[in-house]
Design a protein around this motif. Structure first.
Motif, PDB file in Angstrom:
ATOM      1  N   ARG A  40     -11.034   1.959 -55.449  1.00  0.00           N
ATOM      2  CA  ARG A  40     -11.103   2.057 -54.088  1.00  0.00           C
ATOM      3  C   ARG A  40     -12.442   1.959 -53.389  1.00  0.00           C
ATOM      4  NH1 ARG A  40      -6.253   6.751 -53.081  1.00  0.00           N
ATOM      5  NH2 ARG A  40      -4.868   5.426 -53.303  1.00  0.00           N
ATOM      6  N   HIS A  97     -12.450  -0.780 -50.572  1.00  0.00           N
ATOM      7  CA  HIS A  97     -12.342  -0.264 -49.209  1.00  0.00           C
ATOM      8  C   HIS A  97     -13.786   0.072 -48.713  1.00  0.00           C
ATOM      9  CE1 HIS A  97      -7.947  -0.295 -49.343  1.00  0.00           C
ATOM     10  NE2 HIS A  97      -8.076   0.525 -50.420  1.00  0.00           N
ATOM     11  N   SER A 143     -10.771   5.965 -45.629  1.00  0.00           N
ATOM     12  CA  SER A 143     -10.113   7.271 -45.808  1.00  0.00           C
ATOM     13  C   SER A 143      -9.356   7.161 -47.493  1.00  0.00           C
ATOM     14  CB  SER A 143      -8.976   7.077 -44.908  1.00  0.00           C
ATOM     15  OG  SER A 143      -7.983   8.156 -45.088  1.00  0.00           O
ATOM     16  N   GLU A 144      -9.138   5.999 -47.841  1.00  0.00           N
ATOM     17  CA  GLU A 144      -8.452   5.924 -49.148  1.00  0.00           C
ATOM     18  C   GLU A 144      -9.472   6.219 -50.292  1.00  0.00           C
ATOM     19  OE1 GLU A 144      -6.603   2.927 -46.557  1.00  0.00           O
ATOM     20  OE2 GLU A 144      -8.513   3.470 -47.044  1.00  0.00           O
ATOM     21  N   THR A 145     -10.832   6.028 -50.118  1.00  0.00           N
ATOM     22  CA  THR A 145     -11.700   6.399 -51.146  1.00  0.00           C
ATOM     23  C   THR A 145     -11.881   7.827 -50.991  1.00  0.00           C
ATOM     24  OG1 THR A 145     -12.706   4.200 -50.834  1.00  0.00           O
ATOM     25  CG2 THR A 145     -14.131   5.864 -51.786  1.00  0.00           C
ATOM     26  N   MET A 196     -10.084  10.251 -50.057  1.00  0.00           N
ATOM     27  CA  MET A 196      -8.715  10.834 -50.605  1.00  0.00           C
ATOM     28  C   MET A 196      -8.990  10.891 -52.200  1.00  0.00           C
ATOM     29  SD  MET A 196      -6.316  12.953 -50.330  1.00  0.00           S
ATOM     30  CE  MET A 196      -6.001  12.743 -48.610  1.00  0.00           C
ATOM     31  N   ALA A 197      -9.512   9.877 -52.759  1.00  0.00           N
ATOM     32  CA  ALA A 197      -9.595   9.486 -54.142  1.00  0.00           C
ATOM     33  C   ALA A 197     -10.656  10.853 -54.584  1.00  0.00           C
ATOM     34  CB  ALA A 197      -9.841   8.420 -54.723  1.00  0.00           C
ATOM     35  N   ASP A 202      -9.041  15.605 -40.868  1.00  0.00           N
ATOM     36  CA  ASP A 202      -9.553  15.372 -42.128  1.00  0.00           C
ATOM     37  C   ASP A 202     -10.576  15.938 -42.313  1.00  0.00           C
ATOM     38  OD1 ASP A 202      -7.483  13.490 -42.236  1.00  0.00           O
ATOM     39  OD2 ASP A 202      -8.725  11.699 -41.941  1.00  0.00           O
TER      40      ASP A 202
END
Length: 181
Positions: free
Chosen positions: A23, A27, A32-34, A36-37, A75
């Motif tokens: 990710r 990204h 955001s995806e990173t 969250m990871a 967040d």
């Protein structure tokens, strides 16, 4: 069913590390995806008892969220809760309690006194007070959370029932057995 829920932490950590690496490449570090990871990896590390590694990830995740979104973004507040939680688990009450207090205050300002996330934040703070040995504040905070959840949702709502259980658990933990009944 996740690997962490069945106790396969090394496998979960390896997968979360791979997901984080991919990710980040796909990204970027601040997506955001990173982020969250990172949170998922920290959760797996925490559950395996690797608190220092989880803490470092969660501190960095929180700082990134502040830089990207500001302190009152949803967040960021979730990242603040996760950071407060790991500090609490590690016994760093001088750090966890102020983070929980700040998260609650920000939610009150941003979402209002009776928003479900505000009320859940209040419960988290109550437990942090209990863990820090601040029993009077713990019971006051959890009593208020119970009162507000019952008022907002009704006494038969799962959040109100959970708040009743939360308060009873604190009463038991501090030796107020009659109040727990």
């Amino acid at each position: 069913i996740s690997l962490t829920s069945v106790g396969r932490y090394p496998d979960a950590i390896a997968i979360y590390e791979d997901v984080l690496e991919r990710r980040t490449k796909l990204h970027g570090e601040d997506a955001s995806e990173t982020l969250m990871a990172i949170n998922n990896l920290a959760t797996a590390l925490q559950r395996q008892g690797k608190y220092d590694e989880a803490l470092e990830l969660l501190e960095n995740n929180y700082q990134r969220r502040v830089e990207l979104h500001g302190e009152k973004h949803r967040d960021t507040l979730l990242a603040m809760d996760r950071l407060a939680s790991i500090h609490n688990v590690m016994g760093h009450y001088d750090q966890s309690v102020p983070l929980y207090e700040q998260a609650l205050q920000c939610r009150r300002e941003r979402m209002g006194e009776k928003h479900p996330e505000t009320l859940e934040s209040m419960s988290g703070l109550g437990f942090a007070y209990r863990d820090a040995g601040r029993n009077e504040l713990a019971t006051q905070t959890l009593q208020q959370a119970l009162s507000d959840k019952t008022q907002v949702f009704g006494e038969d709502h799962p959040l109100a029932i959970s708040a009743t259980s939360d308060l009873a658990r604190v009463y038991l933990a501090i030796g107020r057995y009659d109040d727990a009944l």
